[in-house]
Scaffold this active site. Structure first.
Site, PDB file in Angstrom:
ATOM      1  N   ASP A 679     -94.339 -50.612 -46.948  1.00 33.26           N
ATOM      2  CA  ASP A 679     -94.575 -52.038 -46.728  1.00 33.26           C
ATOM      3  C   ASP A 679     -93.393 -52.657 -45.989  1.00 33.26           C
ATOM      4  OD1 ASP A 679     -96.048 -54.584 -47.246  1.00 33.26           O
ATOM      5  OD2 ASP A 679     -94.247 -55.025 -48.410  1.00 33.26           O
ATOM      6  N   LYS A 683     -93.051 -54.016 -41.939  1.00 27.59           N
ATOM      7  CA  LYS A 683     -92.586 -55.372 -41.624  1.00 27.59           C
ATOM      8  C   LYS A 683     -91.388 -55.360 -40.682  1.00 27.59           C
ATOM      9  CE  LYS A 683     -94.338 -57.384 -45.939  1.00 27.59           C
ATOM     10  NZ  LYS A 683     -94.027 -57.904 -47.279  1.00 27.59           N
TER      11      LYS A 683
END
Length: 814
Positions: A679, A683
């Site tokens: 994750d 990003k």
């Protein structure tokens, strides 16, 4: 003095006929209304044409339709007239129907239907309806005479669309009305030749009849009663926000009628224009509404245009070639050939270079028009001076009309901007020298979208709708729908934007409603009215509905959903997504989606991909666009990992923190999807790309928090049972950091020329991430302008509320 005209919809049922009796009664008794002109009952003219063609086929089904026609008119008599007065009326109707049957029988026997005979057959619609209405008025206290206009309106013998002999007609009408001082119930649409042959004035000719009477009698006003509130800014069946105009000039009405506005028949205007008689359009179903007045007076209007109309389903002929440049008389030859073949040209446009001419015609005339032009230009086609004549089908022509266009600069630019920004391509453009009309030819599939886009641009420029389609009804999608429901009024007040949800889908069910889905009870509607979710059909339906300012909102975490972004953007649909998959995959795709959105003038917004509602992507992008150079970006970008390590004080084991975070909704359903660091890696990769790096996913060095064997465990429950075995490992990491006066933080880092990475690190008390609380994110941006004192963004970086809020902000940017 006035004359009233009631169209087919106004006399479509006995109830509506009684309504018009009420409308007429007061004006008739006062002498204000001298004539009432009525059309055939709704749908009857089409029924008569069908019967005639079936009889000529020959097809005996015409007899069945004749019985239906008889039943409808006799039922109307029973509903409208007291039993004591029905017999003579029924007798009169049956005599007419017997005449009709005899004519149809003759057609059936000889298998031939001429234009003259068809006019005679069509005349029965008005003759039957007006005879019944006249008798209804008599039995409801409205004295009147029935006038068959074949006695007074004289025409030539151009059957189907006869030309009026106004000199004879005006004399006949004035003579008749001078000897018949009471109310006259008058047949619309029909007339006769000097030889007493029945003719018709063209479809919509009942309006024309009213104007002929009004002009001959020099009345003060002609009132056309229909089923809409006057002349609207657009067709309400195609543009839901269309509204009625108070006043429209004759010229504006003529232009709008030519291009498809069906409120008034175009020839109607000519007799009224010559005598400067106002025509008022009113609604039978809403008689108290003032309606629209058409007149010679051009009054001021707050809008730059008066309305938009369109003709659906046309064909475009292209005649082009280098040899046409400077070719004397070529336009005369083109138009002459088409005129001799009886081709009606809807629109003409010619390039200033004389290289090409485009002609819009009805599809049923397109092949004949092409053949006529090929015959006329045979030598030029053979020599190559003229290229092959091209016919394009499935097109519509749209017209923007208004007298204010003459004095207002930028109208054309605004029209084309509205179309272009909604991905609508134009095939041809025309504008008259009067500057009263701008016409554009476009795909029929884009017609409704184009009408709405232009209508919004000119009439609701301060109040624009956004048409939303939401995929995903989990925590974020549910919260987004709640926020839309609760904030719509405030958004309209502050931003002038109306949010309309037209589609909702989850992994099981999908629901569409062109008129909008209530955000107050969407769950009930989705369950009760939704159908099985099929991704391809969901996306196709968005394109088929084809509304301007459409926005697809991806609240899922599915890679499959991201695969359709290209298709949506190419269809002129903006995409707002909380889903990181598409932007953290191959760089070529990330770049293509942004370029595609730019090319199609729609928005591709993914601000919530990093930091939920925090302006992380927005800030990096704005620095780059302003010419600043990003040196590094560092921070805690995973709300889940932020919560875990901000809460990891030693009082609770690491595995218990993971379980608690999962129960509170901070983690993915499978916490391993957070603990693998992907994750945060996605990003920081997106931020690096925004900073200018053309980086691929494998360029990110990702710090995984779990040994490989933990990913081989098949179920989440089994994984959570095994996770406590790692508590000692994580506790040791925490204590080692504590000895050095530091804390553990999972950091993501991008450095220009130094790579992209994520991992668990020890940070001292002076580090911006050391003081984080809860699930907050922090982003530290260093650039040439923000180097010694970096730009810091900090706040909630996870949670349905802030993510939905971030999505809503992106939606409003569309």
């Amino acid at each position: 003095m006035t004359v009233f005209k009631f169209g087919g919809s106004s006399v479509g049922s006995p109830e509506r006929i009684l309504r018009i009796a009420e409308l007429v009664k007061e004006d008739a008794s006062s002498g204000r209304c001298r004539a009432v002109i009525c059309s055939a009952f709704q749908g009857v003219t089409d029924q008569l044409i069908l019967m005639a063609r079936e009889a000529a086929a020959p097809d005996e089904r015409y007899l069945e339709r004749l019985r239906e026609l008889e039943k409808r008119h006799l039922d109307a008599i029973r509903a409208l007239i007291p039993p004591s007065g029905q017999s003579p009326v029924m007798g009169g109707v049956k005599m007419m129907l017997n005449d009709l049957e005899d004519v149809l029988q003759g057609i059936f026997l000889i298998r031939e239907l001429s234009d003259r005979t068809l006019d005679f057959i069509m005349s029965f619609g008005e003759r039957l309806s007006n005879f019944i209405i006249s008798q209804t008025f008599q039995h409801h206290g409205i004295p009147n005479n029935f006038l068959d206009t074949r006695q007074v309106i004289r025409t030539d013998s151009k059957f189907g669309a006869a030309n009026v002999d106004f000199k004879t007609t005006n004399e006949n009408l004035r003579r008749h009305f001078s000897t018949h001082t009471g109310l006259q119930v008058v047949t619309g649409f029909i007339a006769s030749t000097a030889k007493n042959e029945t003719t018709t004035l063209g479809r919509g000719g009942s309006d024309y009849t009213a104007a002929i009477l009004g002009a001959a009698l020099e009345v003060g006003e002609i009132v056309i009663w229909t089923d809409v509130d006057g002349m609207l800014t657009a067709d309400p069946r195609k543009v839901a926000r269309a509204f009625s105009q108070t006043e429209v000039s004759y010229e504006e009405a003529m232009e709008m009628s030519h291009f498809g506005a069906k409120v008034i028949y175009p020839p109607t205007l000519q007799p009224a224009m010559e005598k400067k008689i106002p025509i008022r359009i009113k609604n039978t179903l809403n008689p108290d509404f003032a309606g629209t007045v058409l007149s010679a007076i051009h009054s001021g209007s707050p809008y730059a245009i008066k309305g938009i109309s369109s003709i659906s389903n046309i064909s475009l002929l292209r005649v082009q070639g280098a040899g046409m440049v400077g070719m004397v008389g070529v336009a005369h030859r083109i138009f002459g050939a088409l005129a001799r073949g009886g081709i009606n040209i809807i629109l003409i446009t010619q390039a200033s270079s004389e290289h090409s001419v485009c002609l819009a015609v009805r599809p049923e005339q397109a092949i004949l028009a092409k053949e006529l032009l090929e015959a006329e230009l045979m030598m030029e086609l053979h020599s190559g001076k003229v290229a092959e004549i091209i016919v394009e089908n499935d097109l519509s022509v749209l017209a923007v009309v208004g007298e204010n266009m003459r004095q207002t600069p930028g109208i054309a630019g605004k029209v084309f901007q509205a179309l272009g920004s909604n991905g609508i391509n134009i095939s041809a453009i025309a504008q008259g020298s009067s500057e009263l009309n701008i016409s554009a030819v476009l795909k029929s599939s884009d017609e409704q979208k184009a009408l709405n886009a232009i209508h919004n641009a000119f009439f609701f420029s301060m109040k624009k709708p956004l048409h939303l389609y939401i995929a995903g009804t989990g925590l974020i999608g549910r919260e987004l729908l709640r926020q839309i429901h609760e904030r719509s009024d405030a958004i309209l007040k502050h931003k002038g934007i109306t949010l309309l949800v037209h589609g909702i889908a989850n992994s099981r069910t999908m629901l569409f409603d062109r008129n909008g889905i209530s955000t107050g009870n969407w769950e009930y509607l989705l369950d009760e009215r939704g159908g099985p979710m099929q991704r391809d059909i969901f996306i196709k339906t968005i394109s088929d509905i084809n509304l301007p300012n459409s926005v697809f909102i991806d609240c899922t975490a599915s890679e499959l959903t991201g695969e359709v972004y290209d298709q949506l953007i190419r269809s002129g649909v903006s995409v707002v997504t909380a889903n990181k998959k598409a932007n953290s995959g191959e760089f070529a795709r990330f770049s293509r989606l942004n370029k595609l959105a730019e090319d199609h003038q729609v928005t591709y917004a993914y601000g919530t991909n990093v930091g939920a509602g925090l302006p992380a992507i927005e800030t990096v992008r704005s620095l780059v666009e302003s010419g600043d150079e990003i040196i590094s970006v560092e921070g805690v970008l995973s709300g889940t990992l932020s919560y875990l390590f901000n809460s990891f004080t030693g009082e609770t084991g690491f595995s218990e923190l993971v379980k608690s975070a999962r129960e509170q909704g901070y983690t993915e359903p499978d916490p391993r999807d957070d603990l693998n660091g992907m994750d945060a890696a996605r990003k920081i990769l997106i931020l690096a790309r925004e900073a200018g790096e053309q980086a691929e996913p494998d360029a990110v060095i990702t710090g995984n928090l779990l040994p490989k064997e933990y990913y081989a465990i098949s179920s989440v429950d089994e994984f959570l049972k095994k996770l406590p075995e790692l508590d000692v490992h994580f506790e040791k990491l925490r204590k080692n950091a504590l000895k050095s006066g530091k804390v553990l933080r999972y950091l993501a880092r991008y450095e220009k020329g130094g790579g992209i990475s994520t991992g668990l690190e020890e940070v001292d008390a002076g580090h911006p991430a050391a003081s984080l609380k809860g699930s907050d994110n922090i982003l530290v941006i260093r650039s040439k302008e923000y180097n010694e004192r970096p730009l810091v963004i900090m706040g909630p970086g996870a949670g349905a509320g802030v993510t939905a809020n971030g999505l809503l902000k992106d939606v409003l940017r569309c």
